[in-house]
Scaffold this active site. Structure first.
Site, mmCIF file in Angstrom:
data_model
loop_
_atom_site.group_PDB
_atom_site.id
_atom_site.type_symbol
_atom_site.label_atom_id
_atom_site.label_comp_id
_atom_site.label_asym_id
_atom_site.label_seq_id
_atom_site.Cartn_x
_atom_site.Cartn_y
_atom_site.Cartn_z
ATOM 1 N N ARG A 1 4.715 18.159 54.679
ATOM 2 C CA ARG A 1 4.085 17.447 55.786
ATOM 3 C C ARG A 1 4.868 17.550 57.084
ATOM 4 O O ARG A 1 4.304 17.851 58.142
ATOM 5 C CB ARG A 1 3.930 15.950 55.475
ATOM 6 C CG ARG A 1 2.695 15.607 54.705
ATOM 7 C CD ARG A 1 2.991 14.481 53.770
ATOM 8 N NE ARG A 1 3.954 14.942 52.780
ATOM 9 C CZ ARG A 1 3.614 15.591 51.671
ATOM 10 N NH1 ARG A 1 2.366 15.783 51.396
ATOM 11 N NH2 ARG A 1 4.526 16.057 50.825
ATOM 12 N N ARG B 1 15.577 19.434 59.647
ATOM 13 C CA ARG B 1 15.812 18.606 58.457
ATOM 14 C C ARG B 1 17.014 19.181 57.721
ATOM 15 O O ARG B 1 17.130 20.398 57.570
ATOM 16 C CB ARG B 1 14.594 18.614 57.531
ATOM 17 C CG ARG B 1 14.880 17.932 56.198
ATOM 18 C CD ARG B 1 13.659 17.787 55.337
ATOM 19 N NE ARG B 1 12.767 16.775 55.874
ATOM 20 C CZ ARG B 1 11.663 16.346 55.240
ATOM 21 N NH1 ARG B 1 11.338 16.859 54.068
ATOM 22 N NH2 ARG B 1 10.898 15.425 55.777
#
Ligand code: CP
Length: 312
Positions: free
Chosen positions: A54, A104
């Site tokens: 996502r 990330r």
């Protein structure tokens, strides 16, 4: 509006800035044509040293829908990190190629280290068990759209409250609003850390703890389910024992409010039975869509771009 260069933690944003992002996200849906080319010639890098569906893809879809371009990698193994390059050198290099970076990384604090070495805005797309501010913005937009408000509600947070970075950030954001109460539902071993309890106490927020989801459900306006985070456990046996502590099904929802909003940051494993997906209270795929809209708003905000006539 105060200029913010990076988004590392949700606390980097004021309440007014969060409300602004929600308004822009809604404007993007209502007046999409104004935004089609607004980021023309701008580039976003998505640097994902840890798996994602996502967050990475919604960031990429967001930039593409704004008329910009996207480059990046989806695992540390497909970057020079596999050869031993430091995060700092990677970010400094990529900052030479793009206008904004979403990253990330499994190590807490990696985005802060990266941000020191580049002049382009850095967005933390999740750092270990630490922060995931764009998930929090996603959750806030979802709550705002479903409830029409961000105050006066009881939020149940259920599952892995110890390692769940989305839970910690959501509490930090929602405790700013009037009369928001939290019911923290978890097994003893996955209780929310003491420092989070201290933060809530300091802010004068009402909260309680329980292991009993069925007892808590009738009180809730929002039920936020979370996955037990396998990747954060040191001991596989503990994970196996705790992973199915809570499985939300239609039977458990019998005593829930008719307008309950059921959320989950996803991915889910077993926490929500698929039979719940067709219940009108299930909002977790709508939540994933909200993630794209709020990331569009955030990219614009950090690049200092606003559509002509917005807010007038
Ligand atoms: N909610 C979330 O962060 O999902 P991904 O891990 O798939 O990005």
């Amino acid at each position: 509006m105060k200029e913010i260069k990076n988004l590392i933690n949700i606390t980097d944003l004021t309440t007014e800035e969060i409300d602004y992002l929600v308004r822009v996200a809604n404007d993007i849906v209502e007046n999409h044509s104004f935004y089609d080319e607004i980021c023309r010639h701008k580039k976003l890098a998505t640097l994902f040293f840890e798996p994602s569906t996502r967050t990475r893809l919604s960031f990429e879809a967001a930039m593409l829908e704004l008329g910009g371009s996207v480059l990046g990698f989806s695992s540390a193994n497909s970057s020079s990190a596999a050869k031993g390059e430091s995060v700092s050198d990677t970010i400094r290099t990529v900052g030479c190629y793009v206008d904004i970076i979403a990253m990330r990384h499994p190590k807490e604090g990696a985005p802060v280290v990266g941000a020191q070495r580049t002049t382009v805005p850095i967005i933390n797309a999740g750092d270990g068990g630490h922060f995931h501010p764009t998930q929090t913005l996603t959750d806030i937009l979802t709550i705002s759209r479903k409830k029409g408000r961000l105050d006066n509600m009881t939020i149940g947070l259920c599952g892995d409250l110890k390692f769940g970075r989305t839970v910690h950030s959501l509490i930090e954001a929602m405790m700013r609003y009037e009369n928001v109460k939290f019911i923290l539902i978890s097994p003893e071993e996955l209780r929310i850390p003491d420092y989070m309890k201290e933060k809530m106490d300091k802010a004068g927020v009402s909260w309680s703890e329980t292991s009993d989801i069925e007892k808590a459900i009738p009180e809730l306006d929002i039920l936020y389910m979370t996955r037990v985070q396998k990747e954060r456990f040191f001991n596989e046996a503990d994970y196996i024992r705790l992973k199915d502590s809570y499985i939300l099904n239609l039977e458990k929802l019998e005593k829930a409010k008719k307008d309950l909003t059921i959320m989950h940051p996803l991915p889910r494993v077993n926490e929500i039975s698929v039979e719940v997906d067709d219940d009108p209270r299930a909002c977790y795929f709508f939540q994933a869509l909200c993630g794209k809209h709020i990331r569009m708003a955030l990219i614009l905000f950090l690049l200092g771009i606003e559509r002509e006539g917005f807010g007038k």
